[in-house]
Design an enzyme around this catalytic site. Structure first.
Site, PDB file in Angstrom:
ATOM      1  CD  GLU A  79      -5.228 -14.828 -24.154  1.00 47.28           C
ATOM      2  OE1 GLU A  79      -6.313 -14.815 -23.564  1.00 47.28           O
ATOM      3  OE2 GLU A  79      -5.066 -15.299 -25.285  1.00 47.28           O
TER       4      GLU A  79
HETATM    5  C1  LIG Z   1      -1.726 -18.636 -33.651  1.00 48.94           C
HETATM    6  C2  LIG Z   1      -1.462 -18.812 -32.173  1.00 48.94           C
HETATM    7  C3  LIG Z   1      -1.887 -17.844 -31.286  1.00 48.94           C
HETATM    8  C4  LIG Z   1      -1.637 -17.996 -29.925  1.00 48.94           C
HETATM    9  N1  LIG Z   1      -1.961 -16.977 -29.080  1.00 48.94           N
HETATM   10  C5  LIG Z   1      -1.588 -17.027 -27.793  1.00 48.94           C
HETATM   11  C6  LIG Z   1      -1.680 -15.892 -26.963  1.00 48.94           C
HETATM   12  O1  LIG Z   1      -2.061 -14.819 -27.431  1.00 48.94           O
HETATM   13  N2  LIG Z   1      -1.335 -16.010 -25.654  1.00 48.94           N
HETATM   14  C7  LIG Z   1      -0.871 -17.185 -25.134  1.00 48.94           C
HETATM   15  O2  LIG Z   1      -0.585 -17.252 -23.936  1.00 48.94           O
HETATM   16  N3  LIG Z   1      -0.715 -18.283 -25.918  1.00 48.94           N
HETATM   17  C8  LIG Z   1      -1.041 -18.211 -27.226  1.00 48.94           C
HETATM   18  N4  LIG Z   1      -0.818 -19.280 -28.048  1.00 48.94           N
HETATM   19  C9  LIG Z   1      -0.372 -20.558 -27.452  1.00 48.94           C
HETATM   20  C10 LIG Z   1       1.140 -20.612 -27.178  1.00 48.94           C
HETATM   21  O3  LIG Z   1       1.842 -20.128 -28.282  1.00 48.94           O
HETATM   22  C11 LIG Z   1       1.511 -22.067 -26.911  1.00 48.94           C
HETATM   23  O4  LIG Z   1       0.710 -22.574 -25.858  1.00 48.94           O
HETATM   24  C12 LIG Z   1       2.961 -22.288 -26.515  1.00 48.94           C
HETATM   25  O5  LIG Z   1       3.844 -21.499 -27.264  1.00 48.94           O
HETATM   26  C13 LIG Z   1       3.285 -23.768 -26.693  1.00 48.94           C
HETATM   27  O6  LIG Z   1       4.597 -24.070 -26.274  1.00 48.94           O
HETATM   28  P1  LIG Z   1       5.081 -25.581 -26.209  1.00 48.94           P
HETATM   29  O7  LIG Z   1       6.495 -25.586 -25.806  1.00 48.94           O
HETATM   30  O8  LIG Z   1       4.120 -26.383 -25.412  1.00 48.94           O
HETATM   31  O9  LIG Z   1       4.918 -26.135 -27.697  1.00 48.94           O
HETATM   32  P2  LIG Z   1       5.698 -25.692 -29.067  1.00 48.94           P
HETATM   33  O10 LIG Z   1       5.933 -24.240 -29.078  1.00 48.94           O
HETATM   34  O11 LIG Z   1       4.914 -26.291 -30.177  1.00 48.94           O
HETATM   35  O12 LIG Z   1       7.105 -26.422 -28.918  1.00 48.94           O
HETATM   36  C14 LIG Z   1       7.327 -27.743 -29.352  1.00 48.94           C
HETATM   37  C15 LIG Z   1       8.565 -27.764 -30.232  1.00 48.94           C
HETATM   38  O13 LIG Z   1       8.748 -29.104 -30.706  1.00 48.94           O
HETATM   39  C16 LIG Z   1       9.217 -29.053 -32.034  1.00 48.94           C
HETATM   40  N5  LIG Z   1       8.950 -30.348 -32.651  1.00 48.94           N
HETATM   41  C17 LIG Z   1       7.789 -30.836 -33.144  1.00 48.94           C
HETATM   42  N6  LIG Z   1       7.951 -32.100 -33.596  1.00 48.94           N
HETATM   43  C18 LIG Z   1       9.247 -32.417 -33.378  1.00 48.94           C
HETATM   44  C19 LIG Z   1      10.032 -33.596 -33.631  1.00 48.94           C
HETATM   45  N7  LIG Z   1       9.491 -34.682 -34.190  1.00 48.94           N
HETATM   46  N8  LIG Z   1      11.339 -33.581 -33.299  1.00 48.94           N
HETATM   47  C20 LIG Z   1      11.899 -32.484 -32.724  1.00 48.94           C
HETATM   48  N9  LIG Z   1      11.212 -31.358 -32.460  1.00 48.94           N
HETATM   49  C21 LIG Z   1       9.892 -31.330 -32.781  1.00 48.94           C
HETATM   50  C22 LIG Z   1       8.479 -27.896 -32.640  1.00 48.94           C
HETATM   51  O14 LIG Z   1       9.166 -27.377 -33.759  1.00 48.94           O
HETATM   52  C23 LIG Z   1       8.446 -26.892 -31.475  1.00 48.94           C
HETATM   53  O15 LIG Z   1       9.552 -26.014 -31.531  1.00 48.94           O
HETATM   54  C24 LIG Z   1      -1.006 -19.151 -29.439  1.00 48.94           C
HETATM   55  C25 LIG Z   1      -0.565 -20.128 -30.330  1.00 48.94           C
HETATM   56  C26 LIG Z   1      -0.772 -19.951 -31.691  1.00 48.94           C
HETATM   57  C27 LIG Z   1      -0.222 -20.974 -32.651  1.00 48.94           C
END
Ligand SMILES: Cc1cc2nc3c(=O)[nH]c(=O)nc-3n(C[C@H](O)[C@H](O)[C@H](O)COP(=O)(O)OP(=O)(O)OC[C@H]3O[C@@H](n4cnc5c(N)ncnc54)[C@H](O)[C@@H]3O)c2cc1C
Ligand SMILES: *[C@@H]1O[C@H](CO)[C@@H](O)[C@H](O)[C@H]1NC(C)=O
Ligand SMILES: *[C@@H]1O[C@H](CO)[C@@H](O)[C@H](O)[C@H]1NC(C)=O
Ligand SMILES: *[C@@H]1O[C@H](CO)[C@@H](O)[C@H](O)[C@H]1NC(C)=O
Ligand SMILES: *[C@@H]1O[C@H](CO)[C@@H](O)[C@H](O)[C@H]1NC(C)=O
Ligand SMILES: *[C@@H]1O[C@H](CO)[C@@H](O)[C@H](O)[C@H]1NC(C)=O
Ligand SMILES: *[C@@H]1O[C@H](CO)[C@@H](O)[C@H](O)[C@H]1NC(C)=O
Length: 471
Positions: A79
């Protein structure tokens, strides 16, 4: 960079782990945790450990095979492309040569269906789409004025009221849903005007969105970052001992001298610092117990932010009954119940003759649908499709309903900035507590909610902004 220097000065650099002691433990191996690890590695801090609850890296970027196709259950679009700055995810997608398609919504005026069937006349639909565009421009200007005049935040709905354009008819609600909920996964009543209009993602990176459809999965971009500092085996899988999968962190003990992290399998790891990358939804539960409790200012700020829910439902059919060709990829269903199976996409452009449809629901509808059986959901969807395309259409032969909200490791899809959270409180969400640091998409200074936000939050986890003191 103040804190990074501090990390380096106070504790030395690198070195192998002895007795489960690390310089930094990263909790979570989604884009943000993986990106934070790269930042540490680039700064010469190699003595780190990444603990991930599930059996894979990538988190909310995840694919599955549905009807023999690779489909994305989480993030799907890059995006913000085509603007004055380059979206870092776009750079990776190009580097990896992932297959993408520009999403064009311009022809929705010819593809909007009435509740009981039949298309709206293009001219009638166009009037409403144009009106909503105008309200959007008005709201953007109002938002800038509020900021300039140092006035308090209002909701997107309040801005609509001021412009005398509150959506009421099914068509108006559907178009409004497309503009707002389809992006933020929450309705205008909830969303902050000042912090979403104009949206930095589109302002800085451009207004184009590219849909990623590649059998390697969008998660390739997370592997791409990981492979820059974690060792891989011959077939390219990460084999680095500093990444542990199936390790759910359940307890985090912190003090001025260090942290102890405990996983569900009763293992304890100690470190000088911990970097938490789990979603804001997970932080709002007791999955990870902090000892001592996090301070009140931190809890108040964290619990105020919203974890929205966005659900992509895939359906497989024995044959095609929807229009094909240019300008038909996206279509809209208008219903008196706002957000009732409103946004549709066929995947014909991407996977020819796949006979797969994608319908998106959000918020309360997502939570409702997560709690019912997939066959009930299928029946609701078939009834909607029969309204649109007639009673003769075949039943879906398969359905996939992701359940991000029910999943204790996510508790939703992405963060949304709600009315009532100030910039200062947002800084508090990101601010460290002693040796406990926070990253994740919800900590991105300008791009919360997005994959590029998660990546950038991990690149600058030690920005001076995280050191603003609580009031
Ligand atoms: C349905 C959907 C559609 C989306 N569409 C888009 C899009 O089109 N374009 C875009 O840019 N973004 C999109 N997003 C948003 C994007 O996917 C997220 O912003 C991004 O992937 C988040 O990354 P993160 O590392 O912050 O969090 P996460 O990916 O949630 O990483 C955190 C990690 O911590 C782990 N975890 C949780 N609790 C624990 C624990 N207690 N101990 C150890 N590990 C733990 C989880 O398993 C996970 O692997 C979308 C998200 C979703 C769900
Ligand atoms: C994680 O657990 C799954 C089963 O839940 C198992 O298949 C996998 O091998 C485990 N992975 C690791 C690295 O322990
Ligand atoms: C990720 O996808 C796999 C299937 O490819 C699935 O088993 C797993 O449950 C998914 N994880 C989430 C959080 O949806
Ligand atoms: C914003 O402020 C300008 C200058 O004061 C004013 O002309 C304009 O009408 C305002 N716009 C909105 C939408 O409030
Ligand atoms: C947590 O830390 C406190 C103070 O540092 C200590 O008294 C307590 O025993 C620790 N608890 C665990 C479970 O390690
Ligand atoms: C817009 O959609 C209609 C109806 O599906 C289709 O017939 C038409 O060709 C499309 N127009 C463009 C410019 O793509
Ligand atoms: C579709 O499935 C329903 C049951 O869910 C059944 O009653 C109906 O006859 C089926 N319709 C067709 C066209 O196969």
């Amino acid at each position: 960079m103040v804190a990074l220097t501090l990390l380096l000065l106070c504790c030395g650099v690198g070195g192998a782990a002895a007795n489960n002691h690390y310089k930094v433990i990263i909790v979570g191996a989604g884009m943000s945790g993986i990106s934070a690890g790269k930042t540490l590695s680039d700064a010469g801090i190699h003595n780190m450990l990444i603990l991930e609850a599930t059996n894979r890296i990538g988190g909310r970027v995840n694919k599955t095979t549905f009807a023999k196709l690779s489909v994305e259950l989480g993030a799907n679009w890059v995006e913000g492309v085509g603007g004055k700055e380059t979206n870092p995810i776009w750079t990776m997608v190009k580097e990896l040569n992932l297959q993408t398609y520009l999403s064009n919504f311009d022809n929705l005026t010819s593809n909007t269906y009435k509740q009981k069937g039949g298309l709206y006349k293009k001219s009638d639909a166009k009037k409403i789409y144009d009106e909503v565009d105008k309200v959007y421009k008005f709201s953007e200007e109002l938002s800038k004025n509020l900021t300039k005049e140092k006035l308090e935040d209002i909701s997107v709905l309040t801005a609509q009221r001021i412009s005398q354009h509150v959506p009421t008819s099914p068509l108006e609600m559907a178009v409004d849903y497309f503009h707002n909920d389809y992006e933020f996964a929450e309705p205008p009543r909830v969303t902050s005007l000042k912090n979403t209009q104009p949206l930095p993602t589109f302002e800085n990176f451009g207004d184009k969105n590219y849909f990623v459809a590649d059998s390697r999965g969008f998660e390739s971009v997370v592997h791409y970052v990981a492979q820059q500092y974690l060792t891989t085996n011959k077939i390219g899988d990460i084999s680095d001992k500093r990444l542990l999968l199936n390790k759910t962190v359940i307890k985090l003990n912190y003090s001025e001298s260090g942290v102890t992290v405990e996983t569900e399998d009763n293992t304890k790891y100690t470190a000088d610092y911990v970097m938490i990358s789990v979603s804001i939804g997970v932080l709002q539960t007791n999955l990870i117990k902090f000892e001592p409790d996090l301070p009140e200012w931190k809890i108040l700020a964290m619990y105020k932010f919203d974890m929205a829910v966005y659900t992509k439902i895939f359906l497989k059919f024995p044959s095609k009954f929807w229009p094909g060709g240019d300008g038909t990829e996206f279509f809209v269903y208008a219903h008196e119940k706002r957000g009732y199976y409103t946004m549709w996409q066929h995947l014909e452009r991407i996977y020819h003759d796949s006979y797969v449809l994608l319908v998106t629901v959000t918020d309360d509808e997502s939570r409702r649908i997560e709690q019912q059986s997939d066959s009930e959901t299928k029946e609701e969807i078939m009834a909607v499709l029969r309204h649109m395309f007639g009673n003769e259409i075949p039943n879906a032969t398969d359905i996939y309903v992701p359940r991000w909200w029910s999943n204790k490791f996510y508790k939703g899809s992405f963060s949304n900035w709600p009315i009532g959270v100030s910039k200062h409180e947002f800084e508090q969400i990101r601010a460290p507590v002693e040796r406990v640091y926070f990253t994740g998409e919800h900590t991105s200074e300008h791009y919360n909610g997005y994959l590029h936000g998660a990546y950038l939050a991990g690149l600058y986890p030690f920005s001076p902004h995280t050191f603003l003191l609580p009031v």
